[in-house]
Design a protein around this motif. Structure first.
Motif, PDB file in Angstrom:
ATOM      1  N   ALA A  49     -21.518  14.603  -5.179  1.00  0.00           N
ATOM      2  CA  ALA A  49     -22.616  15.245  -4.458  1.00  0.00           C
ATOM      3  C   ALA A  49     -22.177  15.575  -3.035  1.00  0.00           C
ATOM      4  CB  ALA A  49     -23.841  14.326  -4.439  1.00  0.00           C
ATOM      5  N   LYS A  50     -21.700  16.785  -2.863  1.00  0.00           N
ATOM      6  CA  LYS A  50     -21.278  17.174  -1.518  1.00  0.00           C
ATOM      7  C   LYS A  50     -21.714  18.594  -1.228  1.00  0.00           C
ATOM      8  CE  LYS A  50     -16.599  18.222  -3.097  1.00  0.00           C
ATOM      9  NZ  LYS A  50     -15.179  17.971  -2.864  1.00  0.00           N
ATOM     10  N   ALA A  51     -21.701  18.906   0.065  1.00  0.00           N
ATOM     11  CA  ALA A  51     -22.173  20.225   0.497  1.00  0.00           C
ATOM     12  C   ALA A  51     -21.448  21.342  -0.243  1.00  0.00           C
ATOM     13  CB  ALA A  51     -21.971  20.361   2.012  1.00  0.00           C
ATOM     14  N   ALA A 109     -14.926  17.488   9.784  1.00  0.00           N
ATOM     15  CA  ALA A 109     -14.819  17.946   8.404  1.00  0.00           C
ATOM     16  C   ALA A 109     -13.894  17.020   7.624  1.00  0.00           C
ATOM     17  CB  ALA A 109     -14.272  19.367   8.376  1.00  0.00           C
ATOM     18  N   GLU A 110     -14.050  17.026   6.290  1.00  0.00           N
ATOM     19  CA  GLU A 110     -13.205  16.174   5.443  1.00  0.00           C
ATOM     20  C   GLU A 110     -11.721  16.463   5.694  1.00  0.00           C
ATOM     21  OE1 GLU A 110     -14.470  15.282   1.184  1.00  0.00           O
ATOM     22  OE2 GLU A 110     -12.670  16.469   0.842  1.00  0.00           O
ATOM     23  N   ASP A 111     -11.407  17.696   5.977  1.00  0.00           N
ATOM     24  CA  ASP A 111     -10.009  18.077   6.206  1.00  0.00           C
ATOM     25  C   ASP A 111      -9.715  18.310   7.682  1.00  0.00           C
ATOM     26  OD1 ASP A 111      -7.899  18.092   4.372  1.00  0.00           O
ATOM     27  OD2 ASP A 111      -8.979  19.529   3.113  1.00  0.00           O
ATOM     28  N   GLU A 170     -15.027   4.192  -0.128  1.00  0.00           N
ATOM     29  CA  GLU A 170     -14.388   4.476  -1.425  1.00  0.00           C
ATOM     30  C   GLU A 170     -13.510   5.733  -1.340  1.00  0.00           C
ATOM     31  OE1 GLU A 170     -16.735   4.370  -5.244  1.00  0.00           O
ATOM     32  OE2 GLU A 170     -16.129   6.473  -5.284  1.00  0.00           O
ATOM     33  N   GLN A 171     -14.059   6.783  -0.733  1.00  0.00           N
ATOM     34  CA  GLN A 171     -13.261   8.020  -0.619  1.00  0.00           C
ATOM     35  C   GLN A 171     -12.051   7.781   0.282  1.00  0.00           C
ATOM     36  OE1 GLN A 171     -14.157  10.975  -2.405  1.00  0.00           O
ATOM     37  NE2 GLN A 171     -12.003  11.259  -1.917  1.00  0.00           N
ATOM     38  N   GLY A 172     -12.250   6.958   1.311  1.00  0.00           N
ATOM     39  CA  GLY A 172     -11.132   6.616   2.200  1.00  0.00           C
ATOM     40  C   GLY A 172     -10.017   5.914   1.436  1.00  0.00           C
ATOM     41  N   ILE A 173     -10.370   4.944   0.595  1.00  0.00           N
ATOM     42  CA  ILE A 173      -9.299   4.248  -0.138  1.00  0.00           C
ATOM     43  C   ILE A 173      -8.688   5.152  -1.216  1.00  0.00           C
ATOM     44  CG2 ILE A 173     -10.110   1.914   0.388  1.00  0.00           C
ATOM     45  CD1 ILE A 173     -11.272   1.601  -2.284  1.00  0.00           C
ATOM     46  N   ARG A 174      -9.461   6.093  -1.720  1.00  0.00           N
ATOM     47  CA  ARG A 174      -8.868   7.031  -2.698  1.00  0.00           C
ATOM     48  C   ARG A 174      -7.847   7.943  -2.015  1.00  0.00           C
ATOM     49  NH1 ARG A 174     -13.376  10.053  -5.979  1.00  0.00           N
ATOM     50  NH2 ARG A 174     -11.536  10.774  -7.106  1.00  0.00           N
ATOM     51  N   PHE A 175      -8.204   8.501  -0.861  1.00  0.00           N
ATOM     52  CA  PHE A 175      -7.239   9.353  -0.145  1.00  0.00           C
ATOM     53  C   PHE A 175      -6.021   8.528   0.300  1.00  0.00           C
ATOM     54  CE2 PHE A 175     -10.810  12.462   1.297  1.00  0.00           C
ATOM     55  CZ  PHE A 175     -10.477  13.379   0.312  1.00  0.00           C
ATOM     56  N   ARG A 229      -0.295  12.427  -5.468  1.00  0.00           N
ATOM     57  CA  ARG A 229      -0.242  12.904  -6.847  1.00  0.00           C
ATOM     58  C   ARG A 229      -1.579  13.398  -7.375  1.00  0.00           C
ATOM     59  NH1 ARG A 229       3.309   8.028  -9.148  1.00  0.00           N
ATOM     60  NH2 ARG A 229       1.251   7.095  -9.064  1.00  0.00           N
ATOM     61  N   TYR A 230      -2.681  12.979  -6.743  1.00  0.00           N
ATOM     62  CA  TYR A 230      -4.006  13.282  -7.295  1.00  0.00           C
ATOM     63  C   TYR A 230      -4.645  14.468  -6.564  1.00  0.00           C
ATOM     64  CZ  TYR A 230      -8.670  12.235  -9.226  1.00  0.00           C
ATOM     65  OH  TYR A 230      -9.883  12.286  -9.875  1.00  0.00           O
ATOM     66  N   TYR A 231      -4.800  14.337  -5.267  1.00  0.00           N
ATOM     67  CA  TYR A 231      -5.463  15.396  -4.495  1.00  0.00           C
ATOM     68  C   TYR A 231      -4.445  16.445  -4.067  1.00  0.00           C
ATOM     69  CZ  TYR A 231      -9.459  12.286  -4.174  1.00  0.00           C
ATOM     70  OH  TYR A 231     -10.528  11.490  -4.472  1.00  0.00           O
TER      71      TYR A 231
HETATM   72  C1  GN1 Z   1     -12.651  15.800  -5.706  1.00  0.00           C
HETATM   73  O1  GN1 Z   1     -12.055  18.736  -6.586  1.00  0.00           O
HETATM   74  P1  GN1 Z   1     -13.356  18.373  -6.005  1.00  0.00           P
HETATM   75  O2  GN1 Z   1     -13.422  18.819  -4.576  1.00  0.00           O
HETATM   76  O3  GN1 Z   1     -14.511  18.829  -6.816  1.00  0.00           O
HETATM   77  C2  GN1 Z   1     -13.003  14.507  -6.442  1.00  0.00           C
HETATM   78  C3  GN1 Z   1     -14.239  13.858  -5.851  1.00  0.00           C
HETATM   79  C4  GN1 Z   1     -14.035  13.643  -4.373  1.00  0.00           C
HETATM   80  C5  GN1 Z   1     -13.744  14.974  -3.717  1.00  0.00           C
HETATM   81  C6  GN1 Z   1     -13.507  14.821  -2.246  1.00  0.00           C
HETATM   82  C7  GN1 Z   1     -12.804  14.400 -10.195  1.00  0.00           C
HETATM   83  O4  GN1 Z   1     -13.568  16.781  -6.006  1.00  0.00           O
HETATM   84  O5  GN1 Z   1     -14.473  12.625  -6.446  1.00  0.00           O
HETATM   85  O6  GN1 Z   1     -15.166  13.067  -3.813  1.00  0.00           O
HETATM   86  O7  GN1 Z   1     -12.598  15.585  -4.303  1.00  0.00           O
HETATM   87  N1  GN1 Z   1     -13.188  14.752  -7.866  1.00  0.00           N
HETATM   88  C8  GN1 Z   1     -12.564  14.027  -8.783  1.00  0.00           C
HETATM   89  O8  GN1 Z   1     -13.923  15.955  -1.598  1.00  0.00           O
HETATM   90  O9  GN1 Z   1     -11.824  13.095  -8.499  1.00  0.00           O
END
Ligand code: GN1
Ligand code: MG
Length: 360
Positions: free
Chosen positions: A216-218, A260-262, A310-315, A324-326
């Motif tokens: 759920a993001k903008a 911004a996220e980036d 959570e998003q911080g630890i994922r990045f 490898r993921y993002y």
């Molecule tokens: C990924 O590719 P996108 O922007 O729809 C990610 C989300 C993260 C998001 C961070 C399947 O989404 O979980 O919150 O990046 N999607 C997946 O902006 O991992």
């Protein structure tokens, strides 16, 4: 992906393209193009998408969920008497044989949607008006999904917002990290480990399961191009059973931060109060009779903290594992992304006392 893949997939969907496909940016995972169709059977514009097979190994679950959810979002809105100024849905198109997706020879699945004309996408909520629109759209999404009565949805990515499990995976990534990267990320790693308790704030709260969007993001909201209202929620890849507060937390994550996220390194990360207020008001308006419960309101701000953490630890974990993921476009990008998230988590914690009265 090759131009041949694109042409083959479009022909499998019966679309005759006119002009070159236009790449549509924004996502980190899948790839997308806007296609203009020609001829009597494929006039108009389309969104063509390639699912990333490394992230979505169970493409069938993603394709089927998307069809079920978008069909529900369409007829539930029509049943409620909502017109196009209030709600729009792009239902996935099928091939002439009735298939929702077409595979390429590298095992990736492709799908096609009608392009929602008269809408515009945003990457971030730029001001209070956009924050309100984003809140409204996700509020409406939850109001409609509360009445979901179709076949059970699958969970294409189980444990997607299981923050404690994500923390354990992060620690495994840390244990195997390249020493240079671990050194560069030392301050952020320390921060993550010192705030391990944050991972538990929603997991143990006993909140009821709902159908959540889970991203759920903008950037996953479309605004009506003339009124600016939030009229559609897109990217249904992770719609599955979850908590409404996961979506609330993700909305805070993407809407209320001043960076911004980036954002490049060094941009200060604070909570924008005006956007926070507007997001809360928009959500409330969109939810209507499906208002948040007292328990959800209590955990509203902590949900933002958890999802940013959570998003911080994922990045950060992805940085430690070698990106490898993002998808990245420069060195150190996932580390910078992690910094923004962790700083926003801390900013939400610091502002909690001031923000909570606005939610009650
Ligand atoms: C990924 O590719 P996108 O922007 O729809 C990610 C989300 C993260 C998001 C961070 C399947 O989404 O979980 O919150 O990046 N999607 C997946 O902006 O991992
Ligand atoms: Mg997504």
């Amino acid at each position: 992906m090759t131009p041949g893949d694109l042409a083959g997939v479009l022909s499998a969907f019966g679309v005759e393209p006119r002009g070159a496909p236009e790449p549509v940016g924004g996502g980190h995972i899948n790839q997308a193009w806007r296609i203009t169709g020609a001829g009597p059977r494929s006039a108009g514009r389309f969104l063509l998408q390639r699912l990333n097979p490394a992230v979505f190994p169970d493409a069938t679950a993603v394709l089927e969920n998307c069809a079920l959810v978008s069909a529900h979002l369409g007829h539930a809105a029509r049943a409620a008497g909502w017109d196009e100024g209030r709600w729009r849905v792009a239902e996935p198109l099928r091939t002439p044989e009735g298939r929702l997706g077409v595979p390429d020879d590298r095992g990736a699945w492709w799908r096609l949607f009608p392009w929602l004309e008269g809408t515009r996408a945003i990457l971030e909520a730029a001001d209070a008006a956009e924050a309100h629109a984003v809140g409204t759209a996700f509020g409406r999404f939850h109001a409609l999904m509360a009445r979901y009565d179709g076949p059970p949805l699958q969970s294409p990515l189980p444990g997607f917002h299981d923050t404690p499990a994500r923390l354990r995976r992060f620690e495994a990534a840390l244990a195997g990290a390249d020493p240079g990267r671990a050194q560069a990320a030392a301050a952020e790693v320390t921060f993550v480990l010192e705030h391990r308790g944050w991972a538990e704030a929603l997991a143990g709260a006993g909140l009821p399961l709902a159908v959540a969007h889970n991203d759920a993001k903008a950037a996953n909201v479309l605004l009506d191009a003339s009124s600016g209202a939030g009229v559609a929620v897109v990217d249904l890849d992770t719609v599955m059973p979850g908590l409404r507060l996961h979506d609330v937390g993700d909305l805070l994550r993407s809407v209320v931060g001043t960076a911004a996220e980036d954002a490049p390194a060094g941009v200060p990360v604070e909570v924008d109060r005006a956007r926070f207020r507007a997001l809360v008001a928009g959500l409330k308006a969109g939810l209507g009779g499906e208002a948040l419960t007292a328990a959800e309101r209590e955990l509203f701000v902590p949900a933002g903290m958890v999802l940013c953490y959570e998003q911080g630890i994922r990045f950060l974990g992805d940085y430690l594992e070698g990106d490898r993921y993002y998808r990245t476009s420069r060195a150190g990008q996932n580390l910078d992304r992690a910094r923004v998230q962790l700083q926003l988590a801390a900013a939400l914690v610091a502002a909690r006392g001031e923000l909570e009265p606005l939610v009650r």
